[in-house]
Design a protein around this motif. Structure first.
Motif: not given
Length: 113
Positions: A35-42, A97-102
């Motif tokens: 549920a946490t992953i789905e919430r963050q993806a939205l 959403r969490r920023p992607r690591y670059r």
């Protein structure tokens, strides 16, 4: 082999039952994680730091230009910056959403000092 003996319904395979408390707690934990992953993806995507830093630079410019005419502008800017820091922290933690690591090849301009 062993597969036919398990499906035959022997006494040893019929008496085995999983621990319901351990399995249900793992299942609840896995469902919360999903549920946490789905919430963050939205959530909305992170735009980067340019927008945040441009507001800080603009505020500093106004303080530098108008502090002679309005000496309390530095205090007002500090209070506003504090609240903006808290609001941005909440946005990063809960609304975006969490920023992607670059990754980077090196440490940039600090390397040449």
């Amino acid at each position: 082999g062993s597969r036919s003996s398990l499906s035959s319904g022997s006494a040893s395979s019929a008496s085995w039952t999983p621990s319901t408390s351990h399995t249900s707690s793992q299942l609840r934990s896995l469902m919360r994680f999903g549920a946490t992953i789905e919430r963050q993806a939205l959530c909305a995507t992170y735009r980067g730091t340019f927008h945040a830093y441009s507001k800080v630079v603009t505020t500093f410019g106004y303080v530098a230009m108008f502090s002679v005419a309005f000496p309390l502008s530095s205090l007002a800017a500090a209070v506003a910056s504090f609240f903006e820091l808290r609001v941005d922290a909440h946005k990063l933690a809960y609304e975006l959403r969490r920023p992607r690591y670059r990754g980077a090849m090196d440490i940039g301009t600090w390397q040449y000092w």
